[in-house]
Design a protein around this motif. Structure first.
Motif, short mmCIF file in Angstrom:
data_model
loop_
_atom_site.label_atom_id
_atom_site.label_comp_id
_atom_site.label_asym_id
_atom_site.label_seq_id
_atom_site.Cartn_x
_atom_site.Cartn_y
_atom_site.Cartn_z
N LEU A 57 18.77 45.91 33.06
CA LEU A 57 18.72 45.08 31.29
C LEU A 57 20.24 44.43 31.53
O LEU A 57 20.51 43.35 30.54
CB LEU A 57 19.90 46.07 30.41
N GLN A 58 21.25 43.49 32.55
CA GLN A 58 22.08 43.27 32.64
C GLN A 58 21.38 41.62 33.22
O GLN A 58 22.13 40.48 32.88
CB GLN A 58 22.84 43.42 34.47
N ASN A 59 19.99 41.30 33.44
CA ASN A 59 19.73 40.26 33.12
C ASN A 59 19.17 39.34 32.01
O ASN A 59 18.62 38.07 31.79
CB ASN A 59 18.44 39.85 34.25
N GLU A 60 19.46 40.43 31.32
CA GLU A 60 19.22 39.94 29.33
C GLU A 60 17.14 39.09 29.51
O GLU A 60 17.50 37.92 28.71
CB GLU A 60 20.11 39.04 29.40
N TYR A 61 16.21 39.97 30.53
CA TYR A 61 15.62 39.50 29.93
C TYR A 61 15.33 39.58 27.86
O TYR A 61 15.97 40.43 27.76
CB TYR A 61 14.54 40.23 30.65
N GLU A 62 13.82 39.39 27.74
CA GLU A 62 13.15 38.94 26.59
C GLU A 62 13.47 41.49 26.59
O GLU A 62 12.65 41.39 27.50
CB GLU A 62 12.40 39.23 26.13
N VAL A 63 13.49 42.03 25.20
CA VAL A 63 13.44 43.64 25.55
C VAL A 63 12.13 43.66 26.03
O VAL A 63 11.95 44.63 26.88
CB VAL A 63 13.21 44.30 24.46
N LYS A 64 10.91 42.72 25.95
CA LYS A 64 9.25 42.98 26.33
C LYS A 64 9.24 43.56 28.09
O LYS A 64 8.96 44.08 28.48
CB LYS A 64 8.16 42.39 25.34
N GLU A 65 9.98 42.41 28.08
CA GLU A 65 9.96 42.31 30.35
C GLU A 65 10.19 43.10 30.58
O GLU A 65 10.07 43.51 31.44
CB GLU A 65 10.23 40.86 30.15
N TYR A 109 20.55 56.06 26.14
CA TYR A 109 21.00 55.67 26.57
C TYR A 109 21.63 54.21 25.51
O TYR A 109 21.14 53.53 24.97
CB TYR A 109 21.17 54.05 27.69
N THR A 110 23.29 53.60 25.79
CA THR A 110 23.26 52.58 25.50
C THR A 110 23.17 51.43 26.30
O THR A 110 24.37 51.67 27.45
CB THR A 110 24.68 52.76 24.07
N TYR A 111 23.90 49.99 26.62
CA TYR A 111 23.88 48.79 27.15
C TYR A 111 25.09 48.08 26.49
O TYR A 111 24.22 47.19 25.26
CB TYR A 111 22.59 48.38 27.88
N PHE A 112 26.09 47.89 26.95
CA PHE A 112 26.64 46.91 26.01
C PHE A 112 27.90 46.21 27.27
O PHE A 112 28.58 46.97 27.88
CB PHE A 112 27.66 47.14 25.24
N GLU A 113 28.01 45.09 27.36
CA GLU A 113 28.90 43.79 28.76
C GLU A 113 28.88 45.21 29.72
O GLU A 113 29.48 45.50 30.00
CB GLU A 113 30.24 44.48 27.85
N ASN A 114 27.78 44.64 29.49
CA ASN A 114 27.19 45.32 31.59
C ASN A 114 27.44 46.48 32.27
O ASN A 114 27.47 46.87 33.61
CB ASN A 114 28.20 44.19 32.55
N LYS A 115 27.43 47.77 30.92
CA LYS A 115 27.51 49.23 30.84
C LYS A 115 26.58 49.48 30.49
O LYS A 115 26.18 49.77 29.40
CB LYS A 115 29.56 49.26 30.54
N LEU A 116 26.10 50.12 31.36
CA LEU A 116 25.24 50.98 30.51
C LEU A 116 25.13 52.61 30.59
O LEU A 116 25.78 53.58 31.56
CB LEU A 116 23.57 51.66 31.74
#
Length: 237
Positions: free
Chosen positions: A204-212, A120-127
């Motif tokens: 993904l919208q929450n913008e956690y660190e990638v590990k989290e 998947y890609t995720y950009f500007e709140n869209k998966l």
């Protein structure tokens, strides 16, 4: 570029038949995820073989002008080797694996899949799922025989193509440009069979660190049943 991977056996399986690998160099960044299938431990063998053969071939034969060909040949090498190995031992007969590959060269993402592991890609709140499943359900959807709503009630684990099970297999290869702060997600169906795309999008919208983000998605899949192995790689470009 930030990235992280996690793999977990889940709640129901004894073995983890998933495998992943991440490789980074000045020329390119390579990420691979595989989900093995077969008899006792054979799926684990198949996924490990596929990941390592594909990684080693791409590293040794990387050619910026012929990336599609390099990916295709890497997958063929893995398919041929696993198929040959499957005939050497009775317990490995019929083993195979899905594969999903993300190869980042400058600002381009080259991606490929065989089977139902996804990218998947995720950009500007869209998966956005950019891979296309090789599965029984996807074939019914393509034929218009069922709707997306109907698909929820059909068996999800029936793949129509895999690496190492036959001489011939279906493979998708394509490329897209990447944008700054775009996310890339690779995963096995241990995640997507239990977690809807909208729930992945919410994380993904929450913008956690990638590990989290990886760890949260793994926890969600296990909390929903954990019926399969779960492997996730998230890259922030």
């Amino acid at each position: 570029m930030e990235f992280y991977s996690t793999t977990d056996v889940g709640k129901k399986r004894k073995n983890n038949e998933d495998c992943y690998s991440n490789y980074n160099s000045e020329e390119f960044n390579l990420f691979i995820v595989a989900d093995g299938m077969g008899g006792y431990s054979a799926g684990e063998i198949a996924s490990n073989l596929a990941v390592n053969i594909i990684k080693d071939y791409i590293i040794s034969n990387f050619d910026k002008e012929n990336i599609f060909d390099v990916i295709a040949e890497a997958v063929k090498k893995a398919n041929d080797y696993i198929l040959k190995e499957s005939y050497k031992k009775e317990e490995c007969r019929g083993m195979g694996t899905t594969i999903v590959i993300a190869l980042i060269v400058e600002d381009l993402l080259y991606y490929s899949n065989v089977g139902d592991s996804r990218i998947y890609t995720y950009f500007e709140n869209k998966l956005n799922q950019i891979s296309k499943d090789h599965s029984y359900v996807q074939e019914l959807l393509d034929l218009g025989a069922i709707t997306e709503e109907d698909a929820k009630f059909y068996p999800k684990n029936l793949v129509t193509s895999a690496v190492g099970t036959e001489d011939r297999y279906k493979i998708n290869i394509d490329k897209i440009p990447l944008k700054k702060d775009e996310y890339i997600l690779l995963c096995t169906d241990g995640l997507t069979d239990l977690i809807d795309d909208v729930d992945i999008e919410d994380v993904l919208q929450n913008e956690y660190e990638v590990k989290e983000s990886c760890e949260i998605l793994q926890y969600m899949a296990n909390s929903t049943g954990g019926y399969d192995n779960i492997t996730i790689t998230i890259i922030k470009y």
